[in-house]
Design a protein around this motif. Sequence first.
Motif, PDB file in Angstrom:
ATOM      1  N   GLU A  47      36.855  63.944  81.705  1.00  9.51           N
ATOM      2  CA  GLU A  47      35.566  63.365  82.081  1.00  9.51           C
ATOM      3  C   GLU A  47      35.702  61.873  82.375  1.00  9.51           C
ATOM      4  OE1 GLU A  47      32.474  64.360  79.275  1.00  9.51           O
ATOM      5  OE2 GLU A  47      33.165  66.439  79.199  1.00  9.51           O
ATOM      6  N   ALA A  48      36.562  61.198  81.605  1.00  6.79           N
ATOM      7  CA  ALA A  48      36.779  59.767  81.828  1.00  6.79           C
ATOM      8  C   ALA A  48      37.426  59.524  83.194  1.00  6.79           C
ATOM      9  CB  ALA A  48      37.644  59.187  80.714  1.00  6.79           C
ATOM     10  N   PHE A  49      38.393  60.352  83.560  1.00  7.98           N
ATOM     11  CA  PHE A  49      39.017  60.194  84.872  1.00  7.98           C
ATOM     12  C   PHE A  49      38.018  60.474  85.991  1.00  7.98           C
ATOM     13  CE2 PHE A  49      43.233  60.106  82.913  1.00  7.98           C
ATOM     14  CZ  PHE A  49      43.884  59.217  83.742  1.00  7.98           C
ATOM     15  N   ILE A  50      37.196  61.489  85.817  1.00 12.75           N
ATOM     16  CA  ILE A  50      36.177  61.781  86.832  1.00 12.75           C
ATOM     17  C   ILE A  50      35.261  60.573  86.997  1.00 12.75           C
ATOM     18  CG2 ILE A  50      34.138  63.186  87.333  1.00 12.75           C
ATOM     19  CD1 ILE A  50      35.697  65.551  85.983  1.00 12.75           C
ATOM     20  N   THR A 107      43.488  44.860  83.579  1.00 13.22           N
ATOM     21  CA  THR A 107      44.370  45.864  84.171  1.00 13.22           C
ATOM     22  C   THR A 107      43.611  47.178  84.325  1.00 13.22           C
ATOM     23  OG1 THR A 107      45.185  46.694  82.051  1.00 13.22           O
ATOM     24  CG2 THR A 107      46.389  44.830  83.061  1.00 13.22           C
ATOM     25  N   PHE A 108      44.082  48.004  85.232  1.00  7.81           N
ATOM     26  CA  PHE A 108      43.449  49.304  85.417  1.00  7.81           C
ATOM     27  C   PHE A 108      43.508  50.113  84.128  1.00  7.81           C
ATOM     28  CE2 PHE A 108      43.565  53.833  86.373  1.00  7.81           C
ATOM     29  CZ  PHE A 108      42.349  53.967  87.030  1.00  7.81           C
ATOM     30  N   GLY A 109      44.634  50.030  83.409  1.00  2.00           N
ATOM     31  CA  GLY A 109      44.781  50.765  82.151  1.00  2.00           C
ATOM     32  C   GLY A 109      43.741  50.346  81.116  1.00  2.00           C
ATOM     33  N   ALA A 110      43.483  49.059  81.003  1.00  2.00           N
ATOM     34  CA  ALA A 110      42.476  48.568  80.052  1.00  2.00           C
ATOM     35  C   ALA A 110      41.080  49.024  80.469  1.00  2.00           C
ATOM     36  CB  ALA A 110      42.532  47.046  79.958  1.00  2.00           C
ATOM     37  N   TRP A 111      40.803  48.984  81.756  1.00  2.00           N
ATOM     38  CA  TRP A 111      39.508  49.434  82.285  1.00  2.00           C
ATOM     39  C   TRP A 111      39.312  50.921  82.010  1.00  2.00           C
ATOM     40  CZ3 TRP A 111      38.151  52.507  86.701  1.00  2.00           C
ATOM     41  CH2 TRP A 111      36.822  52.375  87.139  1.00  2.00           C
ATOM     42  N   LEU A 112      40.336  51.706  82.266  1.00  2.00           N
ATOM     43  CA  LEU A 112      40.277  53.147  82.031  1.00  2.00           C
ATOM     44  C   LEU A 112      40.167  53.460  80.541  1.00  2.00           C
ATOM     45  CD1 LEU A 112      40.418  56.027  83.166  1.00  2.00           C
ATOM     46  CD2 LEU A 112      42.922  55.830  83.103  1.00  2.00           C
ATOM     47  N   LYS A 113      40.874  52.718  79.715  1.00  2.00           N
ATOM     48  CA  LYS A 113      40.836  52.935  78.263  1.00  2.00           C
ATOM     49  C   LYS A 113      39.417  52.750  77.735  1.00  2.00           C
ATOM     50  CE  LYS A 113      42.835  51.318  73.913  1.00  2.00           C
ATOM     51  NZ  LYS A 113      43.771  50.374  73.292  1.00  2.00           N
ATOM     52  N   ILE A 136      36.678  53.331  79.342  1.00  2.00           N
ATOM     53  CA  ILE A 136      35.929  54.526  79.745  1.00  2.00           C
ATOM     54  C   ILE A 136      36.259  55.689  78.816  1.00  2.00           C
ATOM     55  CG2 ILE A 136      35.598  56.233  81.593  1.00  2.00           C
ATOM     56  CD1 ILE A 136      36.121  53.919  83.604  1.00  2.00           C
ATOM     57  N   VAL A 137      37.535  55.855  78.486  1.00  2.00           N
ATOM     58  CA  VAL A 137      37.955  56.939  77.583  1.00  2.00           C
ATOM     59  C   VAL A 137      37.328  56.751  76.205  1.00  2.00           C
ATOM     60  CG1 VAL A 137      39.943  57.952  76.384  1.00  2.00           C
ATOM     61  CG2 VAL A 137      40.103  57.432  78.820  1.00  2.00           C
TER      62      VAL A 137
END
Length: 183
Positions: A49-52, A66-72, A74-75
Amino acid sequence: MFQVDIIEQCKQNNRKAQLQLYNQYCNAMYIVAKRFLKDAADAEDAVQEAFIKAFEKLHQFEAEVTFGAWLKRIVVNKCIDVLKSKKHQLVELNEVHLKVVDTAKNDKWLVEDTVTLNDVKAAIGKLPDKYQYVVMLYLIEGYDHQEISEILGISEVASRTQLSRGKTKLQTLLTPQKNGTRY
């Protein structure tokens, strides 16, 4: 291919680039989700769901972090949503990520040598949700109070207060009992 190029291609709905970005981050994000959610299927769902959501909101990513921090972030938000909706008791912790005893910053935050990782896990699980989330985000995930306030939708003052109260409750729970009373 540089990460910026991949992200730009993802913004253009390039499925190959999306798969490449997913493959690059999915294992790390699953580990983050698993620290919050006991159930592997719940952790997998939260990551999916986070990736979506990340791909839907990718146009908002401006590389301030960083993209990883932004994505984290969301997760973590997805995991908190799952916990709130199911009222799960937390957490599978990994000893590497546990930094409950931080003697350099706070000498009064010492626990007995007999306290085990399982004792800490159980104690965190007994904290009220509002303390649990802040304790986990601060002590385990390493977020600062500004980030926690944004993630949980609370003020930085509330974050500091809930962390302080959570750590106090956690320390009380980790204090050994003798004849039914804590000493």
